[in-house]
Enzyme design. Structure first.
Site, PDB file in Angstrom:
ATOM      1  N   GLU A 191       1.136  -1.171   0.121  1.00 44.65           N
ATOM      2  CA  GLU A 191      -0.419  -0.473  -0.220  1.00 44.65           C
ATOM      3  C   GLU A 191       1.212   1.071  -0.198  1.00 44.65           C
ATOM      4  O   GLU A 191       0.291   1.794  -0.618  1.00 44.65           O
ATOM      5  CB  GLU A 191      -0.716   0.622   1.371  1.00 44.65           C
ATOM      6  CG  GLU A 191      -1.664  -1.693   0.748  1.00 44.65           C
ATOM      7  CD  GLU A 191      -3.476  -1.216   0.347  1.00 44.65           C
ATOM      8  OE1 GLU A 191      -3.415  -0.066  -0.624  1.00 44.65           O
ATOM      9  OE2 GLU A 191      -3.908  -2.068   0.140  1.00 44.65           O
ATOM     10  N   ARG A 195       0.499   3.845  -3.423  1.00 43.80           N
ATOM     11  CA  ARG A 195       0.258   5.280  -3.209  1.00 43.80           C
ATOM     12  C   ARG A 195       1.363   6.215  -2.594  1.00 43.80           C
ATOM     13  O   ARG A 195       1.558   7.543  -3.079  1.00 43.80           O
ATOM     14  CB  ARG A 195      -0.480   5.122  -1.468  1.00 43.80           C
ATOM     15  CG  ARG A 195      -2.257   4.017  -2.086  1.00 43.80           C
ATOM     16  CD  ARG A 195      -3.250   3.925  -0.972  1.00 43.80           C
ATOM     17  NE  ARG A 195      -4.220   2.522  -0.752  1.00 43.80           N
ATOM     18  CZ  ARG A 195      -4.850   2.945  -0.028  1.00 43.80           C
ATOM     19  NH1 ARG A 195      -5.705   3.891   0.014  1.00 43.80           N
ATOM     20  NH2 ARG A 195      -5.212   1.793  -0.895  1.00 43.80           N
ATOM     21  N   ASP A 324      -5.035  -9.637  -8.370  1.00 44.84           N
ATOM     22  CA  ASP A 324      -5.642  -8.590  -9.318  1.00 44.84           C
ATOM     23  C   ASP A 324      -4.154  -8.051  -9.753  1.00 44.84           C
ATOM     24  O   ASP A 324      -4.004  -8.706 -11.128  1.00 44.84           O
ATOM     25  CB  ASP A 324      -6.516  -8.035  -8.405  1.00 44.84           C
ATOM     26  CG  ASP A 324      -5.740  -7.204  -7.812  1.00 44.84           C
ATOM     27  OD1 ASP A 324      -5.327  -7.367  -6.964  1.00 44.84           O
ATOM     28  OD2 ASP A 324      -6.963  -6.331  -7.488  1.00 44.84           O
ATOM     29  N   GLU A 459     -12.032   1.176 -10.606  1.00 45.97           N
ATOM     30  CA  GLU A 459     -11.490  -0.041 -11.844  1.00 45.97           C
ATOM     31  C   GLU A 459     -12.302  -0.007 -12.826  1.00 45.97           C
ATOM     32  O   GLU A 459     -12.025  -0.100 -14.002  1.00 45.97           O
ATOM     33  CB  GLU A 459     -11.463  -1.932 -10.888  1.00 45.97           C
ATOM     34  CG  GLU A 459     -10.292  -2.269 -10.340  1.00 45.97           C
ATOM     35  CD  GLU A 459     -11.197  -1.529  -8.600  1.00 45.97           C
ATOM     36  OE1 GLU A 459     -11.462  -1.284  -8.169  1.00 45.97           O
ATOM     37  OE2 GLU A 459      -9.441  -1.652  -8.161  1.00 45.97           O
TER      38      GLU A 459
HETATM   39  C1  DMJ Z   1      -6.406   0.359  -4.803  1.00 50.92           C
HETATM   40  O1  DMJ Z   1      -5.588   0.433  -3.386  1.00 50.92           O
HETATM   41  C2  DMJ Z   1      -5.804  -0.309  -5.746  1.00 50.92           C
HETATM   42  O2  DMJ Z   1      -6.024  -0.265  -6.792  1.00 50.92           O
HETATM   43  C3  DMJ Z   1      -4.634  -1.749  -6.113  1.00 50.92           C
HETATM   44  O3  DMJ Z   1      -4.513  -1.624  -7.283  1.00 50.92           O
HETATM   45  C4  DMJ Z   1      -6.692  -2.214  -5.748  1.00 50.92           C
HETATM   46  N1  DMJ Z   1      -7.257  -1.384  -4.969  1.00 50.92           N
HETATM   47  C5  DMJ Z   1      -7.191  -0.212  -4.943  1.00 50.92           C
HETATM   48  C6  DMJ Z   1      -8.663   0.534  -5.087  1.00 50.92           C
HETATM   49  O4  DMJ Z   1     -10.033  -0.436  -5.284  1.00 50.92           O
END
Ligand code: DMJ
Length: 561
Positions: A191, A195, A324, A459
């Site tokens: 994270e 970010r 994912d 997404e």
């Molecule tokens: C974000 O922090 C990123 O896109 C991550 O890959 C998946 N989750 C969240 C958004 O849904």
């Protein structure tokens, strides 16, 4: 020669104005007016039309007036269009002249609506959560996760792209004076990388301001202890002040998507600093995973052990949570590196085949194509909203020369993600849906009570942005516009901010959860803006690759041959 015949008049006028120097302004005005009156109605209309045309083209080529119109900037706050007048303005312009309609409507109000949404979200953050991780817009307070100003950093490049100069300057000032990584705090490696490190690197590239690179270097070096494990598969958590790292309390496993979705950022940090250590540690992870047994036609399990370096909890395959962005980063690393790293491409292509073979199905009723999950050889028709990154990624691959059937699948999945919004009473997708494989029952989509929340996730609008850029099919913009309107209708909090909600099936009481995730500003609103912008050079997809938090990093220049 005078008075001229009506037939000759225009040419005479033009030659007059070019060949005489007038000393007497009054006489000139009178003679112009007399000549104008002698024109036929048709001639006058023609002249007026040509003047109007010249005016419009003149305005359009004058950047400081029309920057907003061409999708480069938000209007300054005081000039922004009040919501209630937006439709009126559209209709009015249409009545005045169809040409004006084309010029001033199209994407214009949509871009401005994104700007308004961003400003509203930012107002809440600024008033009640400044410098903290997340806004709690209902209680008008804040939530802390790592204590790194997550929302502020996630928002920096969005503000730059939207042209919100004042807001950006204030946020930059906070980064300069207040942001410190020298603190005794456990942060999640993934994270924080996507970010914070991603946000700083992207902002550095957009602005050229060394401040952001210096902060990125400091953070990158503090995250490195995470990789000191027996297997070189990183721990999930690092204490950036103490320089220690550890797995979560209950396990020595790390999540697969987390350890394989930090590569774009660490590789770029090495390139910028000319210090190979960052790139080396993340490339090692990819090498290990590439060779690891236990995949099913390129599909990977959701966990990997930091001691043994082996997959654990085998038998469950998903494109949703915990796996994912592994797939997303295979393709994006290949693109970032100039399409030279064959192992990445091989793994990606194999995974897409695995998805088609094991996970793609159609609903019984409307033949909606979706991506389900495989659980110990049993197919589960469950799809997370998170999976809606896939149409965009598939389209990006096809744009980069990968097979055309990837694009076909992208088109079908995009329709399904759109339906996940459209079929809900609020127009917002739930976190998870279950699809119906039977033809007998009238419903395509079923949503369990526990899955009805919406976290303002990006997404679907992310994929809409890619689909629009590559196809120019305006239906993708219209779908994005509907989503933005639904966010405004059901998640906007008076006074500032947007909130995640509990129940997308209950428009009367959607159940605000009192939390605005940082990715709403970092990703959702950014992708909506890019979707509506006509400026294809704004983060050109042949020059930039987006990390999984929508932070743009440059595609590396190819080495000289
Ligand atoms: C974000 O922090 C990123 O896109 C991550 O890959 C998946 N989750 C969240 C958004 O849904």
């Amino acid at each position: 020669m005078y008075p001229p015949s009506r037939k000759d008049f225009i040419s005479l006028t033009l030659s007059d104005s070019h060949s005489h120097t007038y000393n007497n302004g009054k006489h000139r005005r009178q003679s112009c007016w007399r000549k104008w009156k002698q024109l036929s109605r048709l001639q006058r209309s023609l002249v007026l039309f040509l003047l109007a045309l010249l005016l419009i083209f003149g305005l359009l080529s004058y950047p400081s007036i029309t920057e907003q119109w061409r999708g480069k900037q938000c209007l300054p706050a005081q000039q922004s269009i009040p919501e209630e007048t937006q439709t009126f303005r559209s209709e009015l312009s249409f009545l005045i002249h169809p040409f004006v309609f084309v010029v001033s409507i199209g994407p214009v109000d949509r871009l401005e609506a994104v700007c308004d949404a961003f400003r509203h979200a930012w107002k809440g953050y600024k008033d009640y959560a400044w410098g903290h991780d997340e806004l709690k817009p209902i209680s008008r307070s804040f939530g802390e996760w790592f204590g790194l100003g997550l929302t502020l950093i996630d928002s920096l490049d969005t503000m730059w792209i939207l042209g919100l100069k004042e807001e950006f300057a204030e946020a930059k000032d906070w980064v300069k004076k207040e942001l410190s990584f020298d603190k005794n705090v456990d942060v999640n490696l993934f994270e924080t990388t996507i970010r914070v490190l991603g946000g700083l690197l992207s902002t550095y590239h957009l602005t050229g301001d060394q401040l952001f690179l210096e902060k990125a270097k400091d953070l990158g070096s503090r995250l490195m202890p995470a990789f000191k494990t027996p297997s070189k598969i990183p721990f999930s958590d690092v204490n950036i002040g103490k320089g220690t790292a550890h797995p979560p309390r209950w396990t020595s496993d790390s999540t697969l998507a987390e350890v394989t979705s930090i590569q774009l950022e660490f590789r770029e940090l090495s390139r910028l600093t000319q210090d190979p250590q960052y790139q080396e540690v993340v490339n090692e992870v990819m090498k290990l995973v590439h060779k690891l047994p236990g995949k099913q036609d390129g599909l990977v399990p959701m966990f990997i052990n930091t001691n043994s370096g082996q997959f654990t909890h085998k038998g469950v395959y998903t494109l949703g949570a915990r796996a994912d962005s592994y797939y997303e980063y295979l393709l994006k690393q290949w693109i970032q590196g100039g399409k030279t790293e064959d192992d990445l491409l091989e793994d990606y292509l194999q995974a897409v085949e695995g998805v088609k073979k094991h996970l793609v199905r159609q609903t019984g009723v409307s033949k909606l194509t979706f991506v389900g999950e495989l659980s110990h050889s049993r197919f589960n028709p469950k799809m997370d909203h998170l999976v809606c990154f896939l149409p965009g990624t598939l389209a990006l691959g096809a744009h980069n020369g990968l097979p055309g059937d990837h694009m076909d699948l992208a088109v079908q999945l995009m329709e399904t993600c759109h339906q996940m919004y459209k079929q809900m009473e609020t127009g917002l997708s739930p976190e998870i849906v279950h699809f119906n494989l039977q033809a007998s029952d009238g419903q395509d989509v079923f949503v369990k009570l526990a899955d009805r929340h919406n976290l303002l996730r990006p997404e679907t609008v992310e994929s809409l942005f890619y689909m629009y850029r590559f196809t120019k099919d305006t239906k993708y913009r219209d779908w994005g516009w509907e989503i933005l309107n639904s966010f405004n209708n059901y998640t906007k909090v008076p006074g500032g901010g947007y909130t995640s909600i509990n129940n997308v099936r209950d428009p009367v009481n959607p159940g605000p959860r009192d939390k605005m995730e940082s990715f709403f500003l970092g990703e959702t609103l950014k992708y909506l803006y890019l979707l509506f912008s006509d400026d294809m050079e704004l983060l050109n997809l042949d020059k930039y690759v987006f990390n999984t938090e929508a932070h743009a990093l440059p595609i590396w220049p190819s080495p000289p041959k």
